[in-house]
Design a protein around this motif. Structure first.
Motif, PDB file in Angstrom:
ATOM      1  N   LEU A 112       0.857  -1.190   0.000  1.00 34.21           N
ATOM      2  CA  LEU A 112       0.000   0.000   0.000  1.00 34.21           C
ATOM      3  C   LEU A 112       0.891   1.235   0.000  1.00 34.21           C
ATOM      4  O   LEU A 112       1.395   1.650   1.041  1.00 34.21           O
ATOM      5  N   THR A 113       1.101   1.802  -1.174  1.00 35.05           N
ATOM      6  CA  THR A 113       2.070   2.897  -1.325  1.00 35.05           C
ATOM      7  C   THR A 113       1.422   4.251  -1.570  1.00 35.05           C
ATOM      8  O   THR A 113       2.120   5.226  -1.833  1.00 35.05           O
ATOM      9  N   CYS A 114       0.115   4.356  -1.484  1.00 33.92           N
ATOM     10  CA  CYS A 114      -0.545   5.636  -1.719  1.00 33.92           C
ATOM     11  C   CYS A 114      -0.443   6.573  -0.522  1.00 33.92           C
ATOM     12  O   CYS A 114      -0.796   7.747  -0.630  1.00 33.92           O
ATOM     13  N   PHE A 115       0.037   6.067   0.603  1.00 29.56           N
ATOM     14  CA  PHE A 115       0.252   6.884   1.790  1.00 29.56           C
ATOM     15  C   PHE A 115       1.741   6.892   2.113  1.00 29.56           C
ATOM     16  O   PHE A 115       2.436   5.902   1.853  1.00 29.56           O
ATOM     17  N   PRO A 116       2.250   7.970   2.710  1.00 29.05           N
ATOM     18  CA  PRO A 116       3.653   7.945   3.121  1.00 29.05           C
ATOM     19  C   PRO A 116       3.880   6.846   4.159  1.00 29.05           C
ATOM     20  O   PRO A 116       2.985   6.540   4.949  1.00 29.05           O
ATOM     21  N   SER A 117       5.061   6.258   4.131  1.00 27.63           N
ATOM     22  CA  SER A 117       5.362   5.205   5.108  1.00 27.63           C
ATOM     23  C   SER A 117       6.436   5.692   6.069  1.00 27.63           C
ATOM     24  O   SER A 117       7.325   6.449   5.690  1.00 27.63           O
ATOM     25  N   ARG A 118       6.312   5.250   7.302  1.00 27.80           N
ATOM     26  CA  ARG A 118       7.282   5.551   8.353  1.00 27.80           C
ATOM     27  C   ARG A 118       7.312   4.364   9.301  1.00 27.80           C
ATOM     28  O   ARG A 118       6.374   3.575   9.356  1.00 27.80           O
ATOM     29  N   ASP A 119       8.366   4.282  10.079  1.00 28.83           N
ATOM     30  CA  ASP A 119       8.350   3.267  11.124  1.00 28.83           C
ATOM     31  C   ASP A 119       7.430   3.768  12.229  1.00 28.83           C
ATOM     32  O   ASP A 119       7.221   4.981  12.396  1.00 28.83           O
TER      33      ASP A 119
END
Length: 127
Positions: A112-119
């Motif tokens: 799911l890459t439509c949202f920014p990712s973070r730890d």
């Protein structure tokens, strides 16, 4: 609506929200859009409850070997429909951004890459 659904709807401890098969996020407080999966529905409910920052955990959205679910296979061999789900989240993501809602995906390796990712620790540090 079935009689059972109607009786549950009248339970004073429940807030019944209708659902519909439509694209995007519902902005009507009495209606959610299904998005073809429960994680999407949770995202819609969070928005309707006034969330302006949503952190996703457990939104892997990918096949793992021969398994289509993190827990293995359903006894009746139901397969997840990740491509349509990803499309539904993409539409919702653009809409939520326009509505001023920040959504962060804290699922390592998520499709799911439509949202920014973070730890998760980084995302929670801003709470």
């Amino acid at each position: 609506m079935t009689a059972d659904q109607d009786s549950k709807r009248k339970d004073p401890g429940l807030h019944w929200i209708q659902g519909a098969h439509k694209k995007g996020i519902s902005t009507d407080p009495e209606l959610i859009y299904y998005g073809q999966n429960s994680g999407f529905q949770c995202l819609n409910i969070a928005y309707l409850m006034g969330a302006t920052r949503i952190i996703l955990i457990g939104y892997d959205m990918r096949l793992r070997g021969d398994h289509s679910h993190w827990f293995g296979e359903h006894p009746d061999k139901v397969r997840s429909s990740y491509l349509p789900w990803l499309n539904n989240f993409g539409v919702a993501g653009a809409q939520l951004s326009e509505l001023g809602v920040e959504v962060i995906n804290c699922t390592p390796g998520s499709a799911l890459t439509c949202f920014p990712s973070r730890d998760l620790d980084t995302a929670l540090a801003r709470c």
